[in-house]
Structures are given as C-alpha cells and as structure tokens.
Write an enzyme that holds these catalytic residues in place. Structure first.
Site, PDB file in Angstrom:
ATOM      1  CE1 TYR A  66      -0.424  -0.870   4.079  1.00  0.00           C
ATOM      2  CE2 TYR A  66       0.472   0.788   5.562  1.00  0.00           C
ATOM      3  CZ  TYR A  66       0.424   0.192   4.312  1.00  0.00           C
ATOM      4  OH  TYR A  66       1.230   0.663   3.301  1.00  0.00           O
ATOM      5  CE  LYS A 101       2.658  -2.327   2.531  1.00  0.00           C
ATOM      6  NZ  LYS A 101       3.088  -2.806   1.197  1.00  0.00           N
TER       7      LYS A 101
END
Length: 271
Positions: free
Chosen positions: A171, A175
């Site tokens: 994750y 990002k």
C-alpha cells in the site's frame, strides 16, 4: 448570496472516482453544497446502487441545480476506463475537475507472506487505475483555451506515500507511486492552465480498515481505538477548497493529520 468559491465552481463538471462511500461520497456532497445552483457531478464506483442513492440524496438536499450522473466503473479494469469517456452523455463529457479518489488496501502481511492477489489489486486500483483515469480525461482538458488547457486533477494520496511502515509495504508503495506521478505530471503541465493537486490524508475513519481486514469490523475498530480520527468530510472540505481557488492558485501539496497524529505510526491514544 453565493460565495466567491461557489461562483468559481459554477457551471463546472466534477468527476469523482470511488464515490460510493467515504471520502468520495463526502466530496460529492461538499461540491453540491458549495455550488448548488449550477453544477454537474459524475459519480463513479463499482456499487451502482449506492451511487444512485447518493445521487437521490444530493438532489433532495440541494435541489435540481446540481445534476448527478452515477456511473458504474471499476478503475482497476483498464478496458472499462478506456471506454468511459465515449459513453458519457454529451453534456457531461467536458470534465473540469477530476478527483482521483478510488483506492484500497488489503491486509497487513509482511514479505514474503504478501498475497499475490492483494499486490495486484492494490496496484491496479491505486496506481494503474488512477493513471488510466488521468490519461482518459487529460486530452480534453489540454484541448481547451486554444491549447493552453484548463482543469483540475486532484489525486488523493496518503501519509503512507511519504512514510512507509511495516505491514503496509505494498500500500505504501502504491501511494508513493501516486505522489511521484502527481509531482511529475505537475511539472509536465507547467506551461498549461491545468492544476495538479495532491492531497495526503493521515488517519481517516472510513471503510478503509474494514476492507483491509476483509470485513472484520472488530479489527478495523481497533485501528481507531483511543483516537479521534479525521472524518471523510474533513478531506472533502480540503478537496473542494483546492478546486475553488482562483485559477492561478494551486494548492499543490497538502498533508492532513488529526490532532493526535504526528506521523504514519506516531499517534497518541487515550487509554
């Protein structure tokens, strides 16, 4: 009396991905409340029933001055994204503001236990989906004003893109990719009248953690125990504020924390 921001947004067409819940849903309502006289909203997500309900609630609250078009769309599906613009009704094709909000996280596994499926869906949604949506909308923005361009691209990132943490490697990587893409795009479009805006929330209480823990609400609730996290409305207000600035003003980079948070992993929790 209409506010200055309301006047600046008047007549614009806003596209929000991941609009069926959380930040996306709040953003739709915030735009509608800010400029209720003349606005067009395109709301996309996989859950069309939720979008239809949101559309009805917006019209009920602010009236017919806001026209809402719910569109079922999975941004992780490249073919769906490629066909998206051509299927829009003519009056919704000229998009002024793109809010790339759709995103998710799966699991807290560490290498080498990270599931391949989790890696794939996070990258396809958070990175490839965002890039594909941008590429689908950007040509029409570039074609305006005799080639000088016009429009806003607002990418929703995360503190995770600035500060990686254990159990969030994939994750965080997605990002970080969003952050790099946003900054590169802003530099590429420096000669155009297109604003590229990055907004990075810290801890926000949405369905985010429920999805991360595969629907386990007790685990999700534990993430926010002893804290007062940001709400989706807090992020929505920032998104609309950025879109409502004078054309020559770019809120280029924003990091939002709740008061108890100082970094991705440093938080004060009340016992």
């Amino acid at each position: 009396m209409p506010t200055v921001m309301s006047k600046r947004l008047d007549g614009k067409t806003i596209l929000i991905t991941g609009a069926s819940s959380g930040i996306g849903r709040s953003t739709a309502f915030e735009f509608a409340r800010t400029s209720p006289q003349n606005l067009k909203l395109i709301l996309t997500a996989r859950r069309i029933d939720s979008l239809n309900q949101i559309a009805a609630e917006i019209v009920q609250e602010v009236g017919a001055g806001v026209r809402v078009l719910p569109v079922q769309l999975d941004v992780s599906n490249a073919q769906e994204v490629r066909e998206f613009v051509s299927k829009l009704p003519a009056e919704f094709k000229e998009i002024d503001v793109l809010v790339n909000n759709a995103g998710l996280v799966k699991g807290v596994a560490k290498a080498p236990e990270i599931a391949e499926d989790d890696v794939e869906i996070m990258f396809k949604t958070n990175v490839t989906g965002l890039i594909n949506m941008t590429q689908a909308i950007l040509p029409s923005m570039l074609a305006r004003n005799n080639g000088e361009g016009s429009g806003d691209i607002i990418n929703i990132g995360s503190i995770a893109g600035r500060e990686p943490y254990p159990g969030g490697s994939i994750y965080c990587a997605t990002k970080a990719a969003v952050r790099s893409f946003t900054e590169s795009l802003r530099k590429e479009l420096i000669a155009k009248r297109i604003r590229v805006i990055g907004i990075d929330p810290g801890q926000v209480e949405t369905e985010f953690s429920v999805v991360r823990f595969n629907g386990d609400k007790s685990k999700a609730d534990a993430v926010y125990a002893g804290c007062e996290p940001l709400t989706p409305d807090d992020i929505a207000e920032t998104i609309v504020f950025a879109a409502g600035r004078r054309e020559n003003v770019i809120v280029a980079d924003t990091l939002l924390f709740p008061n108890h948070q100082a970094s991705a992993t440093i938080m004060h929790r009340k016992l």
